[in-house]
Design an enzyme around this catalytic site. Structure first.
Site, PDB file in Angstrom:
ATOM      1  N   LYS A  97      -3.467 -26.691 152.598  1.00 20.48           N
ATOM      2  CA  LYS A  97      -4.207 -27.391 151.552  1.00 20.48           C
ATOM      3  C   LYS A  97      -3.189 -28.085 150.647  1.00 20.48           C
ATOM      4  O   LYS A  97      -2.607 -27.466 149.763  1.00 20.48           O
ATOM      5  CB  LYS A  97      -5.049 -26.404 150.744  1.00 20.48           C
ATOM      6  CG  LYS A  97      -6.342 -27.010 150.136  1.00 20.48           C
ATOM      7  CD  LYS A  97      -6.148 -28.161 149.191  1.00 20.48           C
ATOM      8  CE  LYS A  97      -5.676 -27.711 147.831  1.00 20.48           C
ATOM      9  NZ  LYS A  97      -5.603 -28.885 146.867  1.00 20.48           N
ATOM     10  N   GLU A 106       6.289 -19.374 145.279  1.00 20.50           N
ATOM     11  CA  GLU A 106       7.396 -20.043 144.597  1.00 20.50           C
ATOM     12  C   GLU A 106       6.800 -20.780 143.409  1.00 20.50           C
ATOM     13  O   GLU A 106       6.048 -21.739 143.573  1.00 20.50           O
ATOM     14  CB  GLU A 106       8.158 -21.010 145.498  1.00 20.50           C
ATOM     15  CG  GLU A 106       9.399 -21.544 144.793  1.00 20.50           C
ATOM     16  CD  GLU A 106      10.244 -22.491 145.639  1.00 20.50           C
ATOM     17  OE1 GLU A 106      11.179 -23.087 145.090  1.00 20.50           O
ATOM     18  OE2 GLU A 106       9.959 -22.631 146.846  1.00 20.50           O
ATOM     19  N   CYS A 123      10.850 -27.939 140.286  1.00 19.53           N
ATOM     20  CA  CYS A 123      10.838 -26.542 139.850  1.00 19.53           C
ATOM     21  C   CYS A 123      12.241 -26.004 139.606  1.00 19.53           C
ATOM     22  O   CYS A 123      12.423 -25.085 138.805  1.00 19.53           O
ATOM     23  CB  CYS A 123      10.092 -25.671 140.848  1.00 19.53           C
ATOM     24  SG  CYS A 123      10.746 -25.745 142.523  1.00 19.53           S
ATOM     25  N   GLU A 150       8.174 -24.309 130.706  1.00 16.14           N
ATOM     26  CA  GLU A 150       8.465 -25.303 131.737  1.00 16.14           C
ATOM     27  C   GLU A 150       7.782 -26.619 131.371  1.00 16.14           C
ATOM     28  O   GLU A 150       6.556 -26.697 131.290  1.00 16.14           O
ATOM     29  CB  GLU A 150       7.985 -24.821 133.107  1.00 16.14           C
ATOM     30  CG  GLU A 150       8.375 -25.759 134.226  1.00 16.14           C
ATOM     31  CD  GLU A 150       7.971 -25.244 135.591  1.00 16.14           C
ATOM     32  OE1 GLU A 150       8.771 -25.336 136.532  1.00 16.14           O
ATOM     33  OE2 GLU A 150       6.825 -24.762 135.718  1.00 16.14           O
TER      34      GLU A 150
END
Length: 502
Positions: free
Chosen positions: A191, A266, A300, A398
């Site tokens: 997906k 992750e 990331c 983040e």
């Protein structure tokens, strides 16, 4: 396809959105809703692609296809050599289609075309590496259990794997997972993020061309809250691999509890660039600028925190600023630009909010802060804040954009404390000429991936993944195949077993 190839060769925008169906059981699949997600290029503000908006019934069909393909052994029972042959041919086909795939990647993601080409080529290399691993997956033997008992550990494919990928590196991140899934002998339902689904669908077609049996890889497109959630909850899925934000990762972990499926995550990062006083400041400055500007900071493992010794802070900040001033931001189809577009309006607004918060919190804006969203084209200049407090939003959260925060330290212990003082532990870079200091640092820093005197580099030979709230499990390297297997212990009695009752 000829029209698409022509568009890719000339880097022209399509006159109308390029439509690509889903891929289930080895063939195109239109879906049950008849609805499409139309994607506007964030670098051009015009519709460029359209992919089906799937429903749960479509997802169920994909899982059923993957389940049949695994249970009947059409892939899992092939030899490692046979699986490797398909993976190697896939790599060749990816290299043959690099211009088309890179063009589609740039249209949907907004990343510079040169970067897209580099990522597609690097992804092909991962498929080649994983092909070799398909032939070396193995267990172990134990000949120390006594004269009458022999032990084996057998490594077997885990089954049906659900893979949910993000929008920032759609093709590359999938290639850090899927070839290892296939090398292990598993089947998959993928997906992709609804913003960047097209290259994943194109890859599925290439896999069939490479000889992958029908049903081994299925791709369902649409909204994560609908099909992604259903995939994580599905009782016929044996493992979930999710790459994305930490909050969504938590929901995947909870959803997987229904059948206690294995989960690989992750997730987010707030990664430090630790610069000691003896570092090569010119080299560090260039790498630091690259580390925060790469993919417009939507990465990331982006080095979003500069943790620098106070004695060289002013000099290093000046050098980073000088590099920032040379960075070209603009049209991602213009190969001369270093930084492309922010992926969408929500992400653009989020980054802008952090920049505004930095100003309000009293951090010193050294460079950047400018942005534009004219015509639904989203661009932000590389932004550098100095004197950032360790507990502020700029230093803790983040951002996923080209915003670099600078905090100074006086001692080694303080540097490590600052580096580890966030909830994340995905990556870190250490800059020093002192070998002992470098080793002491990477021993102490809490991160799954560490670079010394470099940043965001390496190949598929090494494992990737995070600690703390940055994830669970490891991808790539030999660990990437082992992640998608189960170990089975086998005890073989030699001769007669001692009787319980004589």
């Amino acid at each position: 396809m000829s029209n698409l190839n022509e568009l890719a060769a000339t880097l022209r925008l399509p006159a109308e959105p390029l439509r690509t169906p889903m891929f289930i059981d080895g063939k195109d699949y239109a879906g049950n809703t008849g609805e499409f997600v139309t994607r506007k290029s964030p670098g051009h503000g015009v519709p460029v692609t359209a992919t089906p908006r799937a429903c749960v019934d479509d997802l169920n069909a994909a899982v059923a296809s993957a389940r049949r393909a695994f249970d009947d052994g059409r892939w899992s029972r092939l030899s490692g050599e046979q699986r490797a042959t398909v993976l190697l041919k896939t790599a060749r086909l990816i290299r043959d289609k690099v211009e088309t795939l890179a063009y589609l990647e740039t249209l949907e993601s907004g990343k510079p075309i040169g970067q897209s080409r580099g990522e597609i080529n690097a992804a092909a290399g991962i498929w080649e590496y994983a092909a070799g691993l398909a032939r070396v997956v193995h267990g172990d033997s134990h000949d120390t259990l006594g004269a009458d008992l022999f032990g084996l550990t057998v490594r077997q494919p885990i089954g049906v794997v659900g893979i949910v990928t993000p929008w920032n590196f759609p093709f590359f991140i999938l290639s850090e997972r899927l070839p290892f899934v296939l090398a292990a002998g598993c089947t998959a339902v993928v997906k992709p993020a609804e913003l960047t689904s097209t290259t994943t669908l194109k890859l599925a077609a290439l896999l069939t061309e490479a000889g992958l049996p029908d049903g081994v890889v299925n791709v369902v497109t649409g909204l994560g809250a609908v099909v992604g959630q259903a995939l994580a909850e599905h009782m016929d899925v044996d493992m979930m691999s999710f790459t994305g934000s930490t909050p969504v990762g938590r929901s995947v972990l909870a959803a997987a509890g229904g059948n206690m499926k294995k989960v690989g995550l992750e997730l987010g990062g707030k990664n430090p660039q630790i610069v000691f006083a003896d570092a090569d400041l010119d080299d560090a400055a260039d790498a630091i600028a690259f580390g925060i500007c790469f993919n417009a900071g939507q990465c990331c493992v982006s080095g979003s925190r500069l943790v620098v010794h106070r004695s060289v802070e002013e000099e290093l900040v000046a050098r980073v600023k000088a590099v920032f001033e040379k960075v070209r931001v603009g049209d991602p189809l213009d190969a001369s630009n270093h930084v492309g577009a922010i992926v969408e309006a929500r992400q653009f607004d989020k980054i802008r909010g952090f920049i505004d918060a930095g100003r309000r919190d009293g951090a010193q804006l050294v460079h950047g802060g400018e942005s534009t969203s004219h015509g639904e084209r989203f661009f932000i200049q590389p932004t550098l804040f100095r004197n950032v407090q360790p507990q502020s939003a700029l230093a803790q959260e983040e951002i996923f954009g080209p915003v670099l925060s600078v905090t100074s330290f006086d001692t080694f212990e303080e540097a490590i404390q600052l580096a580890n003082g966030v909830p994340y532990g995905l990556a870190a870079s250490i800059w020093t000429r002192d070998l002992q200091g470098a080793i002491s640092s990477f021993r102490e820093v809490q991160a799954g991936r560490i670079w010394v005197n470099c940043t965001i580099t390496g190949g598929p030979e090494m494992p990737i993944g995070g600690v703390k709230q940055s994830g669970i499990g490891r991808e790539t390297g030999r660990y990437g195949v082992e992640e998608y297997t189960e170990l089975k212990s086998v005890h073989v009695q030699l001769g007669k077993r001692p009787r319980w009752i004589a």
